[in-house]
Scaffold this motif. Structure first.
Motif, mmCIF file in Angstrom:
data_model
loop_
_atom_site.group_PDB
_atom_site.id
_atom_site.type_symbol
_atom_site.label_atom_id
_atom_site.label_comp_id
_atom_site.label_asym_id
_atom_site.label_seq_id
_atom_site.Cartn_x
_atom_site.Cartn_y
_atom_site.Cartn_z
ATOM 1 N N ASN A 93 4.193 4.699 -21.156
ATOM 2 C CA ASN A 93 3.647 3.762 -22.000
ATOM 3 C C ASN A 93 2.793 2.663 -21.064
ATOM 4 O OD1 ASN A 93 2.754 1.397 -23.410
ATOM 5 N ND2 ASN A 93 4.583 1.540 -24.720
ATOM 6 N N LYS A 94 1.438 2.601 -21.101
ATOM 7 C CA LYS A 94 0.769 1.969 -20.201
ATOM 8 C C LYS A 94 1.043 0.499 -20.398
ATOM 9 C CE LYS A 94 -3.057 5.326 -20.181
ATOM 10 N NZ LYS A 94 -4.495 5.619 -20.664
ATOM 11 N N ASN A 95 1.469 0.001 -21.522
ATOM 12 C CA ASN A 95 1.748 -1.292 -21.504
ATOM 13 C C ASN A 95 3.421 -1.963 -20.584
ATOM 14 O OD1 ASN A 95 -0.277 -2.103 -22.992
ATOM 15 N ND2 ASN A 95 0.781 -1.117 -24.896
ATOM 16 N N ARG A 96 3.834 -0.588 -19.949
ATOM 17 C CA ARG A 96 5.053 -1.069 -19.337
ATOM 18 C C ARG A 96 5.073 -0.633 -17.997
ATOM 19 N NH1 ARG A 96 9.805 1.755 -22.604
ATOM 20 N NH2 ARG A 96 11.074 0.405 -21.350
ATOM 21 N N ILE A 97 3.782 -0.939 -17.352
ATOM 22 C CA ILE A 97 3.644 -0.777 -15.861
ATOM 23 C C ILE A 97 4.431 -1.375 -15.038
ATOM 24 C CG2 ILE A 97 1.758 -0.769 -14.209
ATOM 25 C CD1 ILE A 97 1.293 1.614 -16.123
ATOM 26 N N GLY A 111 7.681 0.633 -8.856
ATOM 27 C CA GLY A 111 8.884 0.533 -8.105
ATOM 28 C C GLY A 111 10.070 1.242 -8.568
ATOM 29 N N SER A 112 9.949 1.804 -9.812
ATOM 30 C CA SER A 112 11.245 2.580 -10.455
ATOM 31 C C SER A 112 11.851 3.397 -9.607
ATOM 32 C CB SER A 112 10.757 3.157 -11.793
ATOM 33 O OG SER A 112 9.891 4.023 -11.629
ATOM 34 N N MET A 113 11.352 4.190 -8.658
ATOM 35 C CA MET A 113 11.861 5.082 -7.604
ATOM 36 C C MET A 113 11.881 4.645 -6.205
ATOM 37 S SD MET A 113 12.508 7.817 -9.334
ATOM 38 C CE MET A 113 12.146 8.559 -11.260
ATOM 39 N N VAL A 114 12.121 3.293 -6.019
ATOM 40 C CA VAL A 114 12.399 2.684 -4.731
ATOM 41 C C VAL A 114 13.455 1.788 -4.887
ATOM 42 C CG1 VAL A 114 11.407 1.134 -3.386
ATOM 43 C CG2 VAL A 114 9.643 2.402 -4.594
ATOM 44 N N PHE A 115 14.483 1.751 -4.052
ATOM 45 C CA PHE A 115 15.496 1.014 -3.634
ATOM 46 C C PHE A 115 15.124 -0.107 -3.056
ATOM 47 C CE2 PHE A 115 19.685 -0.083 -1.915
ATOM 48 C CZ PHE A 115 20.607 -0.036 -2.958
ATOM 49 N N TYR A 141 -7.163 12.513 -13.246
ATOM 50 C CA TYR A 141 -6.578 12.795 -11.924
ATOM 51 C C TYR A 141 -5.988 11.181 -11.343
ATOM 52 C CZ TYR A 141 -6.175 13.125 -6.752
ATOM 53 O OH TYR A 141 -5.582 12.831 -5.494
ATOM 54 N N MET A 142 -7.090 10.572 -11.283
ATOM 55 C CA MET A 142 -6.779 9.188 -10.515
ATOM 56 C C MET A 142 -5.887 8.307 -11.522
ATOM 57 S SD MET A 142 -10.654 7.764 -9.873
ATOM 58 C CE MET A 142 -11.633 8.241 -8.479
ATOM 59 N N GLU A 143 -5.725 8.399 -12.766
ATOM 60 C CA GLU A 143 -4.573 7.742 -13.639
ATOM 61 C C GLU A 143 -3.073 8.415 -13.307
ATOM 62 O OE1 GLU A 143 -3.580 7.097 -18.398
ATOM 63 O OE2 GLU A 143 -5.470 8.007 -17.681
ATOM 64 N N ASP A 144 -3.170 9.584 -13.090
ATOM 65 C CA ASP A 144 -1.951 10.250 -12.836
ATOM 66 C C ASP A 144 -1.479 9.820 -11.574
ATOM 67 O OD1 ASP A 144 0.245 12.044 -12.975
ATOM 68 O OD2 ASP A 144 -0.881 13.801 -13.020
ATOM 69 N N LEU A 145 -2.430 9.916 -10.459
ATOM 70 C CA LEU A 145 -2.317 9.361 -9.173
ATOM 71 C C LEU A 145 -1.558 7.991 -9.156
ATOM 72 C CD1 LEU A 145 -1.999 9.826 -6.263
ATOM 73 C CD2 LEU A 145 -4.464 9.116 -6.060
ATOM 74 N N ASP A 146 -2.344 7.213 -9.662
ATOM 75 C CA ASP A 146 -1.798 5.743 -9.745
ATOM 76 C C ASP A 146 -0.275 5.595 -10.275
ATOM 77 O OD1 ASP A 146 -4.307 4.463 -8.880
ATOM 78 O OD2 ASP A 146 -5.087 4.108 -11.023
ATOM 79 N N ARG A 147 -0.097 6.256 -11.317
ATOM 80 C CA ARG A 147 1.299 6.517 -11.910
ATOM 81 C C ARG A 147 2.321 6.823 -10.820
ATOM 82 N NH1 ARG A 147 -0.932 8.297 -16.719
ATOM 83 N NH2 ARG A 147 -0.233 10.424 -16.092
ATOM 84 N N GLU A 148 2.083 7.920 -10.150
ATOM 85 C CA GLU A 148 3.024 8.376 -9.051
ATOM 86 C C GLU A 148 3.084 7.407 -7.893
ATOM 87 O OE1 GLU A 148 4.797 11.236 -9.327
ATOM 88 O OE2 GLU A 148 4.154 11.296 -11.365
ATOM 89 N N GLY A 157 6.236 2.204 -5.391
ATOM 90 C CA GLY A 157 6.078 0.955 -4.753
ATOM 91 C C GLY A 157 4.893 0.648 -4.195
ATOM 92 N N ILE A 158 3.805 1.588 -4.437
ATOM 93 C CA ILE A 158 2.577 1.468 -3.279
ATOM 94 C C ILE A 158 1.652 0.735 -4.318
ATOM 95 C CG2 ILE A 158 0.896 2.690 -2.509
ATOM 96 C CD1 ILE A 158 2.670 4.906 -1.751
ATOM 97 N N LEU A 159 1.001 -0.269 -3.780
ATOM 98 C CA LEU A 159 0.034 -1.188 -4.579
ATOM 99 C C LEU A 159 -0.989 -0.618 -4.605
ATOM 100 C CD1 LEU A 159 1.949 -4.265 -2.906
ATOM 101 C CD2 LEU A 159 1.881 -3.871 -5.384
ATOM 102 N N ALA A 160 -1.359 0.552 -5.511
ATOM 103 C CA ALA A 160 -2.661 0.899 -5.586
ATOM 104 C C ALA A 160 -3.501 0.231 -6.387
ATOM 105 C CB ALA A 160 -2.657 2.411 -6.065
ATOM 106 N N LYS A 161 -4.603 -0.498 -6.081
ATOM 107 C CA LYS A 161 -5.336 -1.262 -6.846
ATOM 108 C C LYS A 161 -6.615 -1.016 -7.182
ATOM 109 C CE LYS A 161 -6.208 -5.897 -7.853
ATOM 110 N NZ LYS A 161 -5.569 -6.520 -9.073
ATOM 111 N N THR A 162 -7.368 -0.444 -6.419
ATOM 112 C CA THR A 162 -8.895 -0.216 -6.710
ATOM 113 C C THR A 162 -9.066 1.186 -6.411
ATOM 114 O OG1 THR A 162 -9.468 -2.396 -5.954
ATOM 115 C CG2 THR A 162 -11.150 -0.584 -5.695
ATOM 116 N N LYS A 163 -9.861 1.795 -7.614
ATOM 117 C CA LYS A 163 -10.755 3.221 -7.483
ATOM 118 C C LYS A 163 -11.875 3.307 -7.730
ATOM 119 C CE LYS A 163 -8.295 4.238 -11.763
ATOM 120 N NZ LYS A 163 -7.170 4.975 -12.460
ATOM 121 N N HIS A 164 -12.811 4.216 -7.098
ATOM 122 C CA HIS A 164 -13.909 4.461 -7.334
ATOM 123 C C HIS A 164 -14.706 5.377 -6.813
ATOM 124 C CE1 HIS A 164 -15.595 2.970 -3.508
ATOM 125 N NE2 HIS A 164 -14.543 1.928 -3.594
ATOM 126 N N ASN A 165 -15.901 5.810 -7.093
ATOM 127 C CA ASN A 165 -16.614 7.020 -6.845
ATOM 128 C C ASN A 165 -17.155 6.605 -5.080
ATOM 129 O OD1 ASN A 165 -16.396 8.605 -8.677
ATOM 130 N ND2 ASN A 165 -18.201 8.563 -9.603
#
Length: 699
Positions: A3-7, A12-16, A246-253, A258-266
């Motif tokens: 759910n995109k509203n539960r970002i 960090g759900s896979m980070v200790f 692809y970018m949306e999938d990458l952001d989620r991964e 815990g990687i603070l991916a913020k900006t994406k563009h061509n």
């Protein structure tokens, strides 16, 4: 799909991470761990055992069965050896166990990684040791523990150990300087980094048909398409649906780990894109960037795409870089490179600014070395990549501030300007005090420096080692001179004035691409190290050996090993590229060209047979051109094959690398020129390779 509203829950759900440790560790153990991290202390084994058990239980709940010490050898990529949590019991059953000793230390084989002569094949023992300041995470159902990697005799065999050493060296010297300003409340200074990552995406079906892309990461052959990037219509343009997914999938991964991916563009070139994260500690950002590159490729695979991270995958259009945004922060959250509204009155800021200016001027060769490899040699100097000459951009405002200090003149603060666009409905906003210079290798961008020379495949560790260590040296010299002085302000003013005068030659605000700058830089005494082979000998110059030894970053043996590794890597890359070129030309291009020429010859013969000999001018013209170029291609590829065989004759690593630079690369270029010319003549149905139009537009 999440759910995109539960970002916030996903992140960090896979980070200790800290929150997880708070929940799962006893309060005192948590405090002891935080204290050890904050003060750079060795962790007690009893504490480590409790942390390891909590980490194991958390991982098991996530479905994890194995753990690994995740480290960064001198290959430039990451390494991992997976061990299960299982331990046998006396009754033939198993327990799921993970001890503090296993958490703190591992023992991978050290002989099969690049060591530059530090380790022989029979000297196999190496160690990994936990870096508790970089959180453990789960990847591919494996608990990954970030570690350093070193030899049985204690030499650093990785890219992370020197980075941690350099961060500590800078912390020590920065605290000395801050103490002179009466800043005793500051207990730690850390370097923070935000690396912007450029990359290309292409369709996997075309990638699979290109041996050069599979083996080298770049196209060794390929003619420019009718349209490249000249229309400027890709930069910040609408993102294609397939790429957006692809970018949306990458952001989620990325967010999961815990990687603070913020900006994406061509980006500028067709099929080129960029991802930018938020700042983090240098060692954490280094881990995250390595993980980002790995996940970029993995996520691409499940979308039928291939992520290309080579610095110059396509001739004639932009290559890909990595912008290392670097700054200094205190434990109080203060950015030491924040000028404030009146930088001329902020002596603390000016002092740290001058330390960076001096560092970049004194050790410009080390910064150039930190971005040197065969791939980046193709990229530097054009298409928004900075030139090989290291210089700094500060902007008009800071230049005027420094000039006033150097000249002892009063600085008149400029009034804040407002942008006037002539459109009443658009809100008026403050104008920045300076423009940006996209051709500058090292540019001040408000409250940080952007080092733009890195190639896209690089680990950011090396450039940050160079930056941290050289700035630590500047601060050390400043502290040595100022400590004990009765009139601190007068002494500081004298020091700053001298530093500006002696090091201002590194500051350049103009066009880094202009030929005039090359001439001007030479007059200033700046280095123009055009290639990797030109740059690397500076690694082992006495001033650089002394710098690293003084601040305990590298021993002489460790520096010489890296010098050897980088030279060998350069030679191996060019050797692989040369052999790949030979194979592609011999086994793919020449047979296809021969078939096409036979078709033309048969057509001429057929026309003659029915009395149409006067209408064969087109076939004869094309056949003549193709035959001439085919002979040229054959001559060059045979020359290339012969020369490659001679590359093994050099025992000295530098002489070998220089041979590849001087002898192999020019023949590879000549081979490519002939092949690319033929691509424009040979029928499309005959040409065995997907074209640039296929690669960068069909996605």
């Amino acid at each position: 799909m999440e759910n995109k509203n539960r970002i916030p829950e996903l992140f960090g759900s896979m980070v200790f991470n800290e929150n997880t440790m708070k929940e799962r560790l006893p309060k005192q153990i948590y405090k002891d761990l935080k204290k050890a991290i904050a003060n750079n202390m060795t962790l007690d084994l009893g504490v480590a055992n409790i942390v390891a058990n909590a980490m194991k239980d958390w991982a098991l709940e996530k479905g994890v069965t194995h753990f690994t010490h995740w480290f960064q050898p001198m290959t430039g990529i990451t390494a991992e050896k997976h061990d299960a949590f299982i331990s046998p019991t006396n009754d033939g059953e198993i327990l799921m166990e993970f001890s503090g000793k296993e958490l703190i230390q591992g023992e991978p084989d050290a002989s099969s990684f690049p060591s530059g002569g530090l380790r022989a094949t029979f000297e196999a023992r190496g160690y990994t040791a936990w870096d508790p300041s970089s959180p453990a995470f789960i990847k591919d159902n494996v608990l990954c523990i970030p570690t350093v990697f070193y030899s049985y005799t204690g030499e650093a065999l990785d890219k992370k150990t020197p980075l941690l050493r350099s961060m500590e060296a800078l912390n020590i010297q920065a605290l000395r300087v801050l103490k002179l300003f009466g800043r005793d409340e500051v207990s730690r200074v850390s370097t923070t980094v935000g690396p912007e990552q450029e990359y290309f995406l292409i369709d996997k079906k075309y990638y699979d048909q290109r041996l050069d892309l599979m083996l080298t990461g770049r196209t060794l052959l390929g003619a420019m398409p009718p349209k490249g990037q000249e229309m400027d219509d890709h930069y910040f343009g609408n993102i294609k649906t397939r790429i957006a997914v692809y970018m949306e999938d990458l952001d989620r991964e990325l967010w999961k780990v815990g990687i603070l991916a913020k900006t994406k563009h061509n980006e500028v070139a067709p099929a080129q894109h960029e991802l930018a994260p938020i700042f983090n500690l240098s060692n954490v950002s280094t881990d995250h960037n390595q993980l980002t590159m790995e996940l970029m490729k993995k996520v691409a695979e499940r979308h039928g795409l291939v992520c290309l991270l080579h610095e110059k995958p396509f001739e004639g259009i932009n290559g890909s870089g990595k912008h290392n945004n670097w700054s200094l922060s205190t434990n109080l959250g203060e950015n030491l490179l924040e000028p404030g509204k009146n930088p001329e009155e902020n002596l603390q800021f000016v002092t740290f600014l001058c330390a960076v200016i001096k560092a970049v001027d004194d050790y410009q060769d080390l910064l150039r070395i930190s971005v040197a490899n065969a791939g980046n040699d193709h990229r530097l100097g054009a298409n928004e990549a900075p030139p090989a000459i290291v210089s700094m951009y500060l902007g008009a405002h800071l230049n005027e501030v420094l000039a006033s200090i150097e000249n002892g003149s009063n600085y008149s603060s400029k009034k804040e300007e407002r942008m006037e666009l002539g459109v009443d409905i658009i809100p008026k906003f403050a104008k920045d005090t300076s423009d940006r210079n996209r051709t500058s290798p090292f540019a001040f961008t408000g409250n940080k420096f952007e080092f733009r020379m890195l190639g896209s495949t690089f680990s950011i560790s090396c450039c940050n080692v160079m930056l941290n260590t050289s700035v630590a040296e500047s601060l050390c010299q400043f502290a040595d001179e100022l400590e004990g002085k009765e009139d601190f302000k007068t002494s500081l003013n004298s020091l700053l004035k001298r530093t500006i005068k002696e090091n201002k030659k590194i500051i350049f605000n103009g066009n880094g691409y202009a030929e005039e700058w090359v001439v001007e830089a030479e007059k200033r005494g700046l280095l123009n190290l055009k290639t990797t082979v030109d740059a690397l000998p500076h690694y082992i110059k006495e001033k650089n050996l002394s710098l690293f030894e003084k601040h305990h970053i590298y021993t002489k043996n460790e520096i010489h090993s890296r010098y050897e590794i980088l030279l060998e890597e350069y030679s191996k890359v060019i050797n692989i590229e040369g052999l790949t070129t030979v194979e592609m030309v011999r086994r793919q291009l020449l047979p296809a060209i021969t078939s096409f020429m036979k078709e033309l010859s048969d057509t001429i013969i057929s026309k003659k047979a029915v009395g149409l000999s006067t209408s064969c001018d087109m076939e004869r013209g094309i056949l003549t051109q193709v035959s001439t170029l085919a002979n040229k291609l054959y001559e060059e590829v045979e020359k290339l094959n012969t020369l490659i065989g001679k590359g093994v004759d050099y025992a000295d690593a530098y002489e070998n690398a220089n041979f590849f630079k001087e002898q192999i690369i020019p023949v590879m270029e000549a081979t490519r020129l002939a092949a690319d010319s033929l691509e424009g003549l040979v029928g499309q149905s005959y040409w065995p390779l997907p074209s640039y139009s296929d690669l960068i537009y069909r996605i």
